[in-house]
Design an enzyme around this catalytic site. Structure first.
Site, short mmCIF file in Angstrom:
data_model
loop_
_atom_site.label_atom_id
_atom_site.label_comp_id
_atom_site.label_asym_id
_atom_site.label_seq_id
_atom_site.Cartn_x
_atom_site.Cartn_y
_atom_site.Cartn_z
N TRP A 200 6.30 0.46 -12.45
CA TRP A 200 7.23 0.47 -11.32
C TRP A 200 8.31 1.41 -11.60
CZ3 TRP A 200 12.53 -1.04 -10.64
CH2 TRP A 200 12.87 -0.86 -9.45
N ASP A 367 13.45 -1.35 8.09
CA ASP A 367 12.65 -1.68 6.90
C ASP A 367 12.64 -3.24 6.91
OD1 ASP A 367 11.72 -2.16 3.96
OD2 ASP A 367 11.79 0.17 4.37
N ASP A 479 3.75 -1.97 3.45
CA ASP A 479 3.89 -2.16 1.83
C ASP A 479 3.15 -3.16 1.46
OD1 ASP A 479 5.38 -2.14 -0.35
OD2 ASP A 479 7.40 -2.43 0.44
N MET A 480 2.98 -3.28 0.15
CA MET A 480 2.20 -4.32 -0.62
C MET A 480 3.08 -4.49 -1.90
SD MET A 480 -0.19 -4.83 -3.16
CE MET A 480 -0.58 -3.51 -3.71
N ASN A 481 3.60 -5.63 -2.32
CA ASN A 481 4.52 -5.69 -3.19
C ASN A 481 4.09 -6.59 -4.50
OD1 ASN A 481 6.78 -4.16 -2.90
ND2 ASN A 481 6.81 -5.35 -0.85
N CYS A 527 2.54 1.93 1.21
CA CYS A 527 3.37 1.91 0.13
C CYS A 527 3.18 0.49 -0.59
CB CYS A 527 5.01 1.46 0.61
SG CYS A 527 6.19 1.08 -0.50
N ASP A 549 9.78 3.70 -5.51
CA ASP A 549 11.05 3.12 -5.28
C ASP A 549 12.26 3.60 -5.79
OD1 ASP A 549 9.84 1.28 -3.40
OD2 ASP A 549 9.88 -0.49 -4.81
#
Length: 737
Positions: A200, A367, A479-481, A527, A549
């Site tokens: 990351w 966001d 997104d996928m976190n 993302c 990021d």
């Protein structure tokens, strides 16, 4: 026809003006590889390129006097257990416990164009004449299983795509425990392996290692292509550079767990395997069922790494990305994330948006934090209804106000996840991927929804589509976190648990397909905590990806440089953010922040109201400059000139197809005292064209040959004027008429 079959010699020759790929049907009716590389003139037989001999401890695959020892033979899609002791391209577990297969050639089909391999993403053609395809059909009589190997060669690019499909025709079931998309055996090991690794906030760093006997690989077992390793590798000759020498590139059009493996045997042959990672993969096939592997895109270059990259850029930008936004200039956007995080209301958002409009921004993106009771990242994922405390007029009302300002409106979502503190989880605790009775690992206080189940994809689709239908939304940031842990589906049978990882990705593709079909005008940006799923599979659905990021300009040099090995500039989400930088605390000149972000899908990630008047004027000029040049940046030919992994300085250039315009960026990390002269040699210009070269308001004229062979003197005083440490310069090249 660039695919020929020589019936007498039983050989296939795939070729265009740049490359040749030659396959043979061997004496055991299996497939061998005779050659892959620079184009060679066709002939009736290349049988003399077949190498075989009897060696000590070798196991013959045919009765003597045959010398077909598979361990020492270059094969096309090899199995294990019949004399080849290297890693196989596939493995089939049968009901009697055997894992031995023997697929023999039974036929082939050569045709113009390229077929789809749905539900999987793949590169495509718009006209049949753009490519030719070959399907080779093989059959295992004992299990009654059919195997199709697919090849496509593009007419105007040094590209071959490959994939495989298994079809079970027997009465007994089988189980695939490994199904690679492609295997290629090369005759020697004189290569260096280049791949993109990181974590990351430092994704896709360029890594290089010399091949040695044994196995070297990159992979993901995380359920996503991951920040740690990208689904790409290249084999380059040791003497190959950015612009000279032989390179083989391999890129997987897939977004889940993968394996990219290079094996060098003790007789110096090199085997490349690429496909879905076999760990946690088992795919049962009953009568009439089939399994299609993802597609590998292979690129050959005899002009170094940069030619390989330009080939990927052109192919992926024009024949992988689809829809309205494929060829359309991307809007300049402002995202509120680093400006407000989750602490906002409609008034504060509109204030930021008004300032964005005043500097020329075209798209405002809201966001995380707009839904449920989302005041922090510990709650409400999955509750896709508007938080009226923050937005009393809803997303529909806010989007209408943004559009009334003269901008488009965009929205952040994370549809694959939930928090336990959410209505979704309270109502459907079985919706998450987890093992009954086992601890459910936490990551960012969230859990992964089981997208291998259609009813869960349906549930999420209904909420997201409902929000879009009632609002004026032109852009979605998806997104996928977090990665998958405790991989288990509560709706699957025990024998189906090895299907969950792949079916999850198919569920993601299904939701994307439904949304882009219903809302074809929306620009999607993928993302995954930044670049955790920056892969060709995602580009098929979302034409751009949030690159990282980490928005620090100096760090972005490495990230964007590595990303450019495979992915076009139009796909690289790149923003100017605030200083001190939120990830590193670094102070970087606003000119450098823009000069890096220009080489991508450009935007801002800050509150413009907090800038000085001088900075606002700089932003207005940046927006104007990008709008004027974005077609060149997004569609031009990109050349890497200086690597941030090899020194203090970085440089690159993008050149229009007709070579009449170009923009180069030059960046230094740290300033130096009493330092030596700097000179930058340009690439990609026309040697005989006279160019006007502009930088910081100064101009000169020079011919392309001088600019490429002698170069431009970089004035350190100019660098100091733009900031010293982390300073940068842009150079504009325009053909003098």
């Amino acid at each position: 026809m660039p695919i020929l079959y020589h019936e007498q010699s039983k050989e296939f020759h795939l070729y265009n003006k740049e490359i040749s790929y030659i396959i043979e049907i061997m004496e055991d009716n299996q497939l061998g590889n005779l050659y892959y590389g620079k184009k060679v003139i066709d002939r009736d037989s290349f049988a003399h390129l077949h190498e075989e001999m009897k060696r000590s401890q070798a196991a013959s695959h045919l009765p003597e006097p045959s010398k077909l020892y598979l361990q020492y033979t270059k094969q096309e899609y090899p199995s294990y257990g019949t004399g080849d002791y290297r890693y196989p391209a596939f493995e089939i577990k049968q009901n009697n416990g055997s894992r031995i297969s023997h697929f023999e050639y039974i036929g082939h089909n050569i045709y113009k164009g390229k077929k789809k391999i749905e539900p999987l993403p793949a590169v495509y053609v718009e006209e049949e004449g753009e490519a030719d395809s070959l399907e080779i059909e093989l059959f295992d009589e004992l299990t009654n299983t059919r195997l199709l190997l697919f090849y496509t060669i593009y007419a105007e690019l040094p590209v071959i795509t490959r994939s495989a499909k298994f079809i079970q025709e027997g009465t007994e079931s089988i189980c695939l425990t490994n199904a690679m998309s492609a295997s290629i055996d090369l005759p020697d090991m004189d290569f260096e392996m280049l791949h993109l690794a990181g974590a990351w906030a430092r994704e896709r760093y360029v890594k290089l290692r010399k091949l040695e006997q044994g196995v070297q690989s990159v992979y993901s077992m995380r359920g996503a292509s991951s920040t740690e390793h990208n689904p790409f590798l290249a084999l380059k000759r040791p003497e190959a550079t950015e612009h000279t020498g032989e390179v083989y590139g391999f890129s997987l059009v897939y977004s889940g767990s993968f394996l990219a493996q290079v094996e060098v045997c003790t007789h110096d042959m090199t085997r490349v395997l690429f496909g879905i990672h076999p760990n946690n993969f088992e795919w049962p096939l009953n009568t009439g069922e089939s399994f299609q592997t993802p597609e590998v895109v292979m690129v050959y270059s005899d002009q170094g790494l940069n030619k390989m990259s330009q080939t990927y850029h052109k192919l992926y930008r024009t024949r992988l990305v689809r829809g309205k936004w494929r060829d359309k200039a991307r809007p300049v956007l402002l995202n509120n994330w680093e400006a407000t995080y989750m602490d906002f209301n409609e008034e504060s958002i509109l204030k930021i948006a008004e300032k964005a409009k005043s500097v020329g921004v075209e798209l405002f993106v809201l966001d995380d934090g707009w839904f449920g009771t989302r005041d922090d990242d510990k709650q409400s994922l999955g509750d896709w209804f508007v938080d009226k405390r923050k937005l009393p007029n809803g997303i529909s009302g806010l989007s209408e106000k943004i559009e009334a300002m003269g901008m488009k409106f965009g929205l952040w979502i994370e549809p694959e996840m939930t928090n336990k503190n959410s209505d979704l989880y309270r109502n459907h605790p079985d919706y998450i991927i987890s093992v009954p009775g086992r601890f459910e690992s936490l990551s960012r206080t969230q859990h992964v929804l089981d997208f291998s189940r259609k009813e869960i994809v349906d549930y999420i689709h209904s909420m997201i589509a409902g929000i879009i239908r009632e609002s004026k939304i032109s852009y979605i940031k998806w997104d996928m976190n977090r990665y998958i842990t405790e991989c288990y589906s509560r709706a699957a049978l025990p024998e189906e648990q090895g299907m969950v990882m792949h079916k999850y990705i198919l569920g993601v593709y299904d939701l994307y397909t439904r949304l882009i079909t219903e809302f074809p005008d929306i620009l999607f940006e993928s993302c995954a905590s930044g670049g955790g799923r920056f892969d060709p599979g995602m580009l098929y659905f979302a034409p751009q990806t949030w690159c990282s990021d980490d928005t620090d300009a100096n760090e972005r040099l490495k990230i964007q440089y590595g990303t450019s090995m495979v992915y076009p500039l139009s796909s690289i989400g790149a923003h100017v953010s605030a200083v001190p930088n939120h990830q590193l605390g670094r102070l970087t000149p606003i000119q450098s922040r823009a000069n890096v972000a220009f080489f991508g899908a450009f935007g801002y990630e800050l509150d413009l109201n907090k800038l000085t008047e001088e900075e606002i004027e700089a932003v207005k000029e940046q927006v104007r400059y990008y709008k004027e040049n974005r077609s060149l940046i997004q569609q031009g030919n990109f050349y890497r000139l200086k690597s941030p992994f090899e020194g203090n300085d970085t440089a690159w250039i993008v050149v229009s197809d007709d070579k009449s315009k170009a923009i180069a960026g030059y960046y230094q990390r740290l300033n130096k005292v009493n330092a030596s002269w700097l000179r930058l040699q340009i690439k990609g210009l026309d040697e005989s064209t006279l160019y006007q070269v502009s930088s910081l308001g100064k101009t000169m004229e020079a011919y392309g040959d001088e600019l490429m062979n002698i170069g431009i003197i970089i004035n350190r005083k100019d660098l100091n004027r733009t900031g010293g440490d982390f300073a940068s310069l842009l150079f504009d090249f325009v053909k003098v008429k």
